[in-house]
Motif scaffolding. Sequence first.
Motif, PDB file in Angstrom:
ATOM      1  N   CYS A 189       7.326   5.190  15.860  1.00 37.11           N
ATOM      2  CA  CYS A 189       7.727   6.257  14.947  1.00 37.11           C
ATOM      3  C   CYS A 189       8.964   5.776  14.206  1.00 37.11           C
ATOM      4  N   GLU A 190       8.967   5.971  12.906  1.00 42.60           N
ATOM      5  CA  GLU A 190      10.106   5.553  12.085  1.00 42.60           C
ATOM      6  C   GLU A 190      10.421   6.652  11.091  1.00 42.60           C
ATOM      7  N   LEU A 191      11.629   6.614  10.572  1.00 37.30           N
ATOM      8  CA  LEU A 191      11.969   7.554   9.513  1.00 37.30           C
ATOM      9  C   LEU A 191      11.318   7.065   8.220  1.00 37.30           C
ATOM     10  N   LYS A 192      10.942   8.011   7.378  1.00 36.94           N
ATOM     11  CA  LYS A 192      10.405   7.623   6.073  1.00 36.94           C
ATOM     12  C   LYS A 192      11.539   7.764   5.067  1.00 36.94           C
ATOM     13  N   PHE A 193      12.140   6.638   4.741  1.00 39.42           N
ATOM     14  CA  PHE A 193      13.298   6.614   3.844  1.00 39.42           C
ATOM     15  C   PHE A 193      12.835   6.888   2.431  1.00 39.42           C
ATOM     16  N   ASP A 194      13.616   7.697   1.736  1.00 33.84           N
ATOM     17  CA  ASP A 194      13.217   8.083   0.390  1.00 33.84           C
ATOM     18  C   ASP A 194      14.038   7.300  -0.628  1.00 33.84           C
ATOM     19  N   ILE A 230       4.290   6.954  11.190  1.00 32.71           N
ATOM     20  CA  ILE A 230       3.766   6.599  12.502  1.00 32.71           C
ATOM     21  C   ILE A 230       2.819   5.425  12.328  1.00 32.71           C
ATOM     22  N   LYS A 231       3.010   4.391  13.144  1.00 38.01           N
ATOM     23  CA  LYS A 231       2.192   3.188  12.995  1.00 38.01           C
ATOM     24  C   LYS A 231       1.591   2.793  14.341  1.00 38.01           C
ATOM     25  N   VAL A 232       0.384   2.247  14.291  1.00 34.51           N
ATOM     26  CA  VAL A 232      -0.205   1.646  15.481  1.00 34.51           C
ATOM     27  C   VAL A 232       0.603   0.389  15.765  1.00 34.51           C
ATOM     28  N   GLY A 292      11.152  -3.402   2.765  1.00 30.13           N
ATOM     29  CA  GLY A 292      12.157  -2.404   3.099  1.00 30.13           C
ATOM     30  C   GLY A 292      12.273  -1.363   2.011  1.00 30.13           C
ATOM     31  N   GLU A 293      13.113  -0.402   2.291  1.00 26.82           N
ATOM     32  CA  GLU A 293      13.351   0.677   1.336  1.00 26.82           C
ATOM     33  C   GLU A 293      14.819   0.627   0.944  1.00 26.82           C
ATOM     34  N   ILE A 294      15.078   0.557  -0.350  1.00 24.12           N
ATOM     35  CA  ILE A 294      16.458   0.537  -0.830  1.00 24.12           C
ATOM     36  C   ILE A 294      16.872   1.961  -1.158  1.00 24.12           C
ATOM     37  N   TYR A 300       0.812  -1.215   0.000  1.00 22.20           N
ATOM     38  CA  TYR A 300       0.000   0.000   0.000  1.00 22.20           C
ATOM     39  C   TYR A 300       0.847   1.268   0.000  1.00 22.20           C
ATOM     40  N   SER A 301       0.193   2.394  -0.276  1.00 21.24           N
ATOM     41  CA  SER A 301       0.836   3.696  -0.056  1.00 21.24           C
ATOM     42  C   SER A 301       0.545   4.112   1.379  1.00 21.24           C
ATOM     43  N   LEU A 302       0.995   5.306   1.718  1.00 22.22           N
ATOM     44  CA  LEU A 302       0.673   5.843   3.038  1.00 22.22           C
ATOM     45  C   LEU A 302      -0.067   7.155   2.852  1.00 22.22           C
ATOM     46  N   ASP A 303      -1.012   7.424   3.735  1.00 17.66           N
ATOM     47  CA  ASP A 303      -1.659   8.741   3.744  1.00 17.66           C
ATOM     48  C   ASP A 303      -0.683   9.754   4.318  1.00 17.66           C
ATOM     49  N   THR A 314       9.939  -5.431  -6.733  1.00 20.20           N
ATOM     50  CA  THR A 314       9.695  -4.002  -6.507  1.00 20.20           C
ATOM     51  C   THR A 314       8.211  -3.774  -6.218  1.00 20.20           C
ATOM     52  N   ARG A 315       7.878  -2.597  -5.668  1.00 18.45           N
ATOM     53  CA  ARG A 315       6.482  -2.332  -5.330  1.00 18.45           C
ATOM     54  C   ARG A 315       5.603  -2.300  -6.578  1.00 18.45           C
ATOM     55  N   GLY A 316       6.111  -1.767  -7.678  1.00 22.01           N
ATOM     56  CA  GLY A 316       5.318  -1.683  -8.909  1.00 22.01           C
ATOM     57  C   GLY A 316       4.058  -0.883  -8.660  1.00 22.01           C
ATOM     58  N   ALA A 365      13.558   3.237  -2.979  1.00 18.56           N
ATOM     59  CA  ALA A 365      12.678   2.348  -3.744  1.00 18.56           C
ATOM     60  C   ALA A 365      12.189   1.255  -2.816  1.00 18.56           C
ATOM     61  N   SER A 366      10.864   1.016  -2.782  1.00 18.45           N
ATOM     62  CA  SER A 366      10.414  -0.016  -1.851  1.00 18.45           C
ATOM     63  C   SER A 366      10.495  -1.391  -2.497  1.00 18.45           C
ATOM     64  N   ILE A 367      10.719  -2.362  -1.626  1.00 21.22           N
ATOM     65  CA  ILE A 367      10.984  -3.709  -2.111  1.00 21.22           C
ATOM     66  C   ILE A 367      10.316  -4.717  -1.183  1.00 21.22           C
ATOM     67  N   PHE A 384      14.852  -2.099   6.550  1.00 16.16           N
ATOM     68  CA  PHE A 384      13.614  -2.877   6.583  1.00 16.16           C
ATOM     69  C   PHE A 384      12.634  -2.242   7.562  1.00 16.16           C
ATOM     70  N   TYR A 385      11.350  -2.244   7.198  1.00 16.52           N
ATOM     71  CA  TYR A 385      10.374  -1.579   8.071  1.00 16.52           C
ATOM     72  C   TYR A 385       9.091  -2.361   8.336  1.00 16.52           C
ATOM     73  N   ALA A 386       8.926  -3.540   7.750  1.00 10.99           N
ATOM     74  CA  ALA A 386       7.700  -4.286   8.064  1.00 10.99           C
ATOM     75  C   ALA A 386       7.802  -5.741   7.643  1.00 10.99           C
TER      76      ALA A 386
HETATM   77  P1  AMP Z   1       4.048   6.772  -0.356  1.00  9.43           P
HETATM   78  O1  AMP Z   1       4.825   6.153  -1.505  1.00  9.43           O
HETATM   79  O2  AMP Z   1       4.356   8.217  -0.141  1.00  9.43           O
HETATM   80  O3  AMP Z   1       2.603   6.452  -0.380  1.00  9.43           O
HETATM   81  O4  AMP Z   1       4.624   6.075   0.951  1.00  9.43           O
HETATM   82  C1  AMP Z   1       4.656   4.689   1.083  1.00  9.43           C
HETATM   83  C2  AMP Z   1       6.073   4.216   0.943  1.00  9.43           C
HETATM   84  O5  AMP Z   1       6.904   4.768   1.927  1.00  9.43           O
HETATM   85  C3  AMP Z   1       6.212   2.737   1.165  1.00  9.43           C
HETATM   86  O6  AMP Z   1       5.881   2.005   0.028  1.00  9.43           O
HETATM   87  C4  AMP Z   1       7.665   2.625   1.494  1.00  9.43           C
HETATM   88  O7  AMP Z   1       8.389   2.420   0.317  1.00  9.43           O
HETATM   89  C5  AMP Z   1       8.065   3.989   1.994  1.00  9.43           C
HETATM   90  N1  AMP Z   1       8.626   3.964   3.350  1.00  9.43           N
HETATM   91  C6  AMP Z   1       9.812   4.493   3.706  1.00  9.43           C
HETATM   92  N2  AMP Z   1      10.051   4.320   5.003  1.00  9.43           N
HETATM   93  C7  AMP Z   1       9.021   3.638   5.516  1.00  9.43           C
HETATM   94  C8  AMP Z   1       8.691   3.158   6.829  1.00  9.43           C
HETATM   95  N3  AMP Z   1       9.483   3.355   7.879  1.00  9.43           N
HETATM   96  N4  AMP Z   1       7.527   2.481   6.977  1.00  9.43           N
HETATM   97  C9  AMP Z   1       6.701   2.291   5.915  1.00  9.43           C
HETATM   98  N5  AMP Z   1       6.944   2.735   4.663  1.00  9.43           N
HETATM   99  C10 AMP Z   1       8.097   3.405   4.458  1.00  9.43           C
END
Ligand code: AMP
Length: 672
Positions: A121-126, A294-296, A180-182, A90-93, A144-146, A128-130, A232-234
């Motif tokens: 609370c985690e950093l949002k790495f910028d 931020i995650k529950v 995770g995020e590469i 999924y994406s994130l809001d 890849t997320r595709g 490629a998600s994998i 890695f984040y989940a």
């Molecule tokens: P977005 O693409 O803006 O909807 O955000 C979702 C993407 O954030 C996910 O697919 C992940 O690739 C990325 N991301 C980076 N860091 C995290 C994290 N700590 N937890 C979850 N997603 C993350």
Amino acid sequence: MGKTVLYNLVNMTIEERIEQLRNQLHQYNHAYYNEDRSEISDFEFDQLLKELQALEKAHPEYQDPSSPTQRVGGSVTKNFPTLVHAERMYSLDNTYSPEELENWIKRIEKIHGASIQDFTCELKFDGASINMTYVNGRLQKAVTRGDGTQGDEVTANVKTIKNVPLKLQGDYPPQFDIRGEIILPLEGFKQLNEKRLAAGEEAYRNPRNTASGSLKLQDSSETAQRPLQCFFYALAGDLPYTTHWESLTKARSWGFTIPESMQQVSSFEQMLAYIKHWGEQREALPFEIDGIVIKVNDINIQSQLGFTAKSPRWAISYKFKAEQVSTRLNDVSYQVGRTGAITPVANLEPVLLSGTIVKRASLHNADQIEKLNLRIGDHVYVEKGGEIIPKIMGFDPENRGELGASIRYITHCPDCAAPLERIPGEAQHYCVNDTQCPPQLIGKIQHFVSRKAMDIDGIGGETIALLFQQGLIQNIADLYRTEKEQLLPLERMAEKSVNNLLAGVEASKKQPFAKVLFGLGIRHVGETVAKRLAQHFGSMMALSQATQEELLEVEDIGEKIVASLHAYFASSAHQKMIQDLTNFGLSMEAQVQEQASNKLTGKTIVVSGVFEKLSRNELKKTIEDNGGKVGSSISSKTTFVVAGASMGPAKKEKADRLNIPLISEDDFLKIL
Ligand code: AMP
Ligand code: ZN
């Protein structure tokens, strides 16, 4: 043949030596990337790796897809196969402000039915998600997320990433997916670009795109040259862990890089502190982040909250910066609200912003327009912050509209041509023609029937506009004059809807005085003020005759409201309308039951937590019905707190600190 090839002088077969080398290299790698420990020098490591490479080359029968030599790459992939994710990615809001974040918490607490106090609370790495699948402790595939449902299989390239474990340790489940995020660290990005420029090639734009591009290189030995990393984040799949934190802590012990920056928090304040800390520190990080996630934490609550079409409800990202795009300003139009307030709106060349097409942006008021100094035809920067309507931040000096096309704020109402007025001290302009200006008249009737006011079923905003245009209603009193025969010939007005409409209008005569007062739509008289005035003066008559001093005695009533009330009641058109409404039988007096008792008069009471006998709203109403005031947060002015189950620890602590008593729901009801 069963031949035993002796390896060196040690009594070991080639197969055994290969196995030994692989284990050693996995172990050194793990110590280096996960425990921050170098057990041998880089030189020694390379020697062992070379030995292993040579042996594998000479003995392809002992090939192993998890061998540490895979990190060197070498395989060439022409087309990356498309694979479907076992669980959707999924994406994130997004949120951009503390208020939005707090609203998210409120939203999910409402669904959950109790307060939620355990988050990560985690950093949002910028990057490629994998998604990686591990079977029996070995990396089987990386996709890849595709589009979220399916992506490209890039396993060979991912195996070259040094901190991605090819073989796990410890008590890992037999099969699971991990996400995770590469990323490409800034230093590596810089060096890569220096090399490219030196070779006469074009520089890459940003680390994020370069990271995802690196995963799609056909020659994996080229990917191996890039200093990529994976955070890695989940975990995904049906796993026996009860919290997100627990699952990631486990994953760390198997050999995955789980960032140490991850933190568990138990209050909104702690979340904000985390956001602030990383907002300040992020420039110093060796890689890019674009926000906080931020995650529950509780997996059961996560499943209860579930997903929307696009994203999990149990997680949200907090973005440090709103996304910005540039587009052409085509023109400006002016909307007239029900109180006559004018809102300037920018009409834009449609543009995609944070996933939605934006065509309009708010310009707020005349001061804002003057400050922005815009011209029609300018290319403007549009940003989506917390508001639903995006904002114009400024113009592109390189791409301006013509000199003569500066925006001048209008002086007359666009709908009725009456002159506009600006009350000193207010930002907004108003159309003064409040008894004839069509959008004001329609808006006032729409407000009157709305849910928080008279709550008239069977009549919506469009119907009101239609009735107005047909000349059937001019003001709210006319609603009570409409007859069936007038309505039936209208478009989209079947017998049934006409009956509903009339029944709704009739039923509204029973609404209490406070709602009628709020429904009039007097400027600055919102729901709470209307209630307070109704309670204090008891009738429309008394209210309309109240002097400034008498009005100012009422709690929360200031001079702005007093002036607005006096102006309203001074108009003979308004007086006539109120007289008409009285004749139709609307409540113009507060019912005795609107004030059940005055046991709580002078007391300010805060309601917190979840209750058994009454809902929060019923509880608040009970307080007001008995003369008390509902406070929104605990302060020294609070008389006591009605505390329900799962009241937040921060609130409890605050009440303790200020010495404010907590009273249970039962005790509260006993007082009454
Ligand atoms: P977005 O693409 O803006 O909807 O955000 C979702 C993407 O954030 C996910 O697919 C992940 O690739 C990325 N991301 C980076 N860091 C995290 C994290 N700590 N937890 C979850 N997603 C993350
Ligand atoms: Zn007007």
